[in-house]
Scaffold this active site. Sequence first.
Site, PDB file in Angstrom:
ATOM      1  N   ARG A  17       0.108   2.076 -12.269  1.00  0.00           N
ATOM      2  CA  ARG A  17      -0.743   1.011 -12.644  1.00  0.00           C
ATOM      3  C   ARG A  17      -1.415   2.476 -12.849  1.00  0.00           C
ATOM      4  O   ARG A  17      -2.168   2.534 -13.877  1.00  0.00           O
ATOM      5  CB  ARG A  17      -1.508   0.813 -12.057  1.00  0.00           C
ATOM      6  CG  ARG A  17      -0.893  -1.252 -12.361  1.00  0.00           C
ATOM      7  CD  ARG A  17      -1.870  -1.901 -11.032  1.00  0.00           C
ATOM      8  NE  ARG A  17      -1.149  -1.992  -9.480  1.00  0.00           N
ATOM      9  CZ  ARG A  17      -2.154  -1.555  -8.666  1.00  0.00           C
ATOM     10  NH1 ARG A  17      -3.165  -1.419  -8.814  1.00  0.00           N
ATOM     11  NH2 ARG A  17      -1.506  -1.513  -7.136  1.00  0.00           N
ATOM     12  N   ASP A  36      -3.392   0.407   6.002  1.00  0.00           N
ATOM     13  CA  ASP A  36      -3.541   0.332   4.753  1.00  0.00           C
ATOM     14  C   ASP A  36      -5.435   0.887   4.321  1.00  0.00           C
ATOM     15  O   ASP A  36      -6.228   1.266   4.688  1.00  0.00           O
ATOM     16  CB  ASP A  36      -2.942  -0.788   3.896  1.00  0.00           C
ATOM     17  CG  ASP A  36      -3.200  -0.750   2.417  1.00  0.00           C
ATOM     18  OD1 ASP A  36      -3.551  -0.060   2.188  1.00  0.00           O
ATOM     19  OD2 ASP A  36      -2.600  -1.820   2.160  1.00  0.00           O
ATOM     20  N   GLN A  44     -11.695   2.304   3.170  1.00  0.00           N
ATOM     21  CA  GLN A  44     -12.611   0.601   3.193  1.00  0.00           C
ATOM     22  C   GLN A  44     -12.530  -0.064   4.583  1.00  0.00           C
ATOM     23  O   GLN A  44     -12.541  -1.151   4.355  1.00  0.00           O
ATOM     24  CB  GLN A  44     -11.063  -0.117   2.778  1.00  0.00           C
ATOM     25  CG  GLN A  44     -10.836   0.568   1.510  1.00  0.00           C
ATOM     26  CD  GLN A  44      -9.493   0.230   0.853  1.00  0.00           C
ATOM     27  OE1 GLN A  44      -8.605  -0.566   1.299  1.00  0.00           O
ATOM     28  NE2 GLN A  44      -8.766   0.792  -0.781  1.00  0.00           N
ATOM     29  N   HIS A  84       4.545  -0.800   0.956  1.00  0.00           N
ATOM     30  CA  HIS A  84       4.573  -2.005   0.387  1.00  0.00           C
ATOM     31  C   HIS A  84       5.810  -2.800   0.406  1.00  0.00           C
ATOM     32  O   HIS A  84       6.708  -2.909   0.675  1.00  0.00           O
ATOM     33  CB  HIS A  84       3.989  -3.057   0.100  1.00  0.00           C
ATOM     34  CG  HIS A  84       1.671  -2.411  -0.344  1.00  0.00           C
ATOM     35  ND1 HIS A  84       1.936  -3.005   1.358  1.00  0.00           N
ATOM     36  CD2 HIS A  84       1.231  -1.739  -1.173  1.00  0.00           C
ATOM     37  CE1 HIS A  84       0.123  -2.430   1.169  1.00  0.00           C
ATOM     38  NE2 HIS A  84       0.459  -1.307  -0.247  1.00  0.00           N
ATOM     39  N   HIS A 133      -0.808   7.340  -7.834  1.00  0.00           N
ATOM     40  CA  HIS A 133      -1.149   6.225  -6.662  1.00  0.00           C
ATOM     41  C   HIS A 133      -0.691   4.744  -7.155  1.00  0.00           C
ATOM     42  O   HIS A 133       0.434   3.979  -5.546  1.00  0.00           O
ATOM     43  CB  HIS A 133      -2.465   5.803  -7.301  1.00  0.00           C
ATOM     44  CG  HIS A 133      -3.005   4.871  -6.784  1.00  0.00           C
ATOM     45  ND1 HIS A 133      -2.376   3.194  -7.661  1.00  0.00           N
ATOM     46  CD2 HIS A 133      -4.289   4.076  -6.069  1.00  0.00           C
ATOM     47  CE1 HIS A 133      -3.819   2.205  -6.722  1.00  0.00           C
ATOM     48  NE2 HIS A 133      -4.242   2.984  -5.638  1.00  0.00           N
ATOM     49  N   HIS A 179       2.120   3.210  -3.847  1.00  0.00           N
ATOM     50  CA  HIS A 179       2.268   2.299  -3.388  1.00  0.00           C
ATOM     51  C   HIS A 179       3.073   1.609  -4.700  1.00  0.00           C
ATOM     52  O   HIS A 179       3.118   1.457  -6.219  1.00  0.00           O
ATOM     53  CB  HIS A 179       0.553   1.579  -4.299  1.00  0.00           C
ATOM     54  CG  HIS A 179      -0.751   2.307  -3.134  1.00  0.00           C
ATOM     55  ND1 HIS A 179      -1.403   2.679  -4.168  1.00  0.00           N
ATOM     56  CD2 HIS A 179      -0.404   1.610  -1.835  1.00  0.00           C
ATOM     57  CE1 HIS A 179      -2.159   2.784  -2.965  1.00  0.00           C
ATOM     58  NE2 HIS A 179      -1.587   2.255  -1.560  1.00  0.00           N
ATOM     59  N   TYR A 236      -7.941   8.672  -2.867  1.00  0.00           N
ATOM     60  CA  TYR A 236      -7.495   9.088  -4.311  1.00  0.00           C
ATOM     61  C   TYR A 236      -9.960   9.197  -4.796  1.00  0.00           C
ATOM     62  O   TYR A 236      -9.428   8.940  -5.857  1.00  0.00           O
ATOM     63  CB  TYR A 236      -7.121   8.050  -4.886  1.00  0.00           C
ATOM     64  CG  TYR A 236      -7.373   6.638  -4.516  1.00  0.00           C
ATOM     65  CD1 TYR A 236      -8.970   5.575  -4.856  1.00  0.00           C
ATOM     66  CD2 TYR A 236      -7.057   5.821  -3.540  1.00  0.00           C
ATOM     67  CE1 TYR A 236      -9.045   4.546  -3.918  1.00  0.00           C
ATOM     68  CE2 TYR A 236      -6.840   4.459  -3.093  1.00  0.00           C
ATOM     69  CZ  TYR A 236      -8.049   3.920  -3.180  1.00  0.00           C
ATOM     70  OH  TYR A 236      -8.523   2.005  -2.824  1.00  0.00           O
TER      71      TYR A 236
END
Length: 439
Positions: A210, A322, A65, A271, A207, A234, A125
């Site tokens: 979800r 992150d 990221q 988080h 992960h 998460h 991932y």
Amino acid sequence: VSGVAQTIVADLTWTGTALEPNIAVAVDAGGKITRVGPATGASHTRLPGRALFPGMVNAHSHAFQRGLRGYGETFPKGKGSFWTWREAMYGLVERLDADRLRTLCVQAFREMRDAGITAVGEFHYIHHLDPAALDFTLDGVVLDAAREVGIRLVLLETYYRTGGIGQPLGPGQRRFATPDLSTYWRQIDRLAAALEPSRESLGVVAHSIRAAEPVEIGELRREAQARRLPFHMHVEEQRREIDECVAAYGAPPMHVILEALDGAAHVTAVHCTHTAPDDMARYLAAGGRVCACPLTEGNLGDGITNHAAQPEAGFRLALGSDSNARIDMLEEMRWLEYGQRLRAESRGMLADAEGSVARGLFGVATEGGAEALSLPAGRIAAGAWADFFTVDLAAPAIAETPPERLLDAVIFGADSSAIAATCVGGRWRSRAVTSDKEL
Ligand SMILES: [Zn+2]
């Protein structure tokens, strides 16, 4: 990869509660600290003008990221959200090839070392070059990048089966696919055989709620315990995730996870931005740990976690960079405290038992991260990895600070430009300096 046996004597050395002069730190060729005590005799590696600290541990990163930095900060259609940002991130994922991923990981890991980070938990991932082939090629790319930079890597190999609760993976998610648990564990076995144990280890990851069902989350954690690997996930970063989970399972993710797990030792929930206080208390009582990512949570507009329920004697907290929108653990530390101050309209929120906020925060950034990643690291003590960073005592931000105030000055007043070098398993690397020739 072995290090160099050495005995290090810096002007000041962090011994767990204070900076002390004339401390010798002996390191063996295997990269571990063998002795910490008063400096006597010669044959020392002197570090004049430097303070020696245990290397910081980044417990939660998505290195790729780094490729979004400078993007996603304009809002032509009005306000953005985590979910609009995620679309941009999926766009990056679809364009990545192995070379580009490697470049981004090397950039992120180098910046981490320059910021005093010696170990990273890479919550990984994006597994496949070709999603149809389930090739897991990109796992090896992350390992190669960490080796090139020499950062200690805990590859937090991520299980990702559904694209939302009860949903198939979307087009932007196909590279994440782990279609079942047996495929996942086969890949964990392949990775375990390829690791360099002096620098690399594994962690097990679901992960998020979800991406995996509660029964899978329970099975992943059970097998992680059997293999003595840490487990990360998460949890409750966004209110929408909680709403979807309540609709599907009748309770928020933290509640569902606690039902699925047998205790929470060696579990790190990343988080917990919107976790209900009673769920948080139950989770902490079960031995769970929280990884906060203040700069990313701020950048994405997640919200501010309530850490008031953390146990007084020692937080069970870690820190992560992150999204790597910015990589600076000193800034992560002070924003962890500032977020709590802004939330509670009070100061000294994360102080340790003696009232020192800097010591409390530094414990989170070092030992807290090491415990989250199951690493013998984060402290300068016999038996720990020889992972360090040094601070330049002449750096403008901290110059002329007395030793007893230095940690406070570094955490509240400096950025990573005050960091001179890092050492991972006995191998040193100086901070990259920008050329000033053209100025
Ligand atoms: Zn994350």
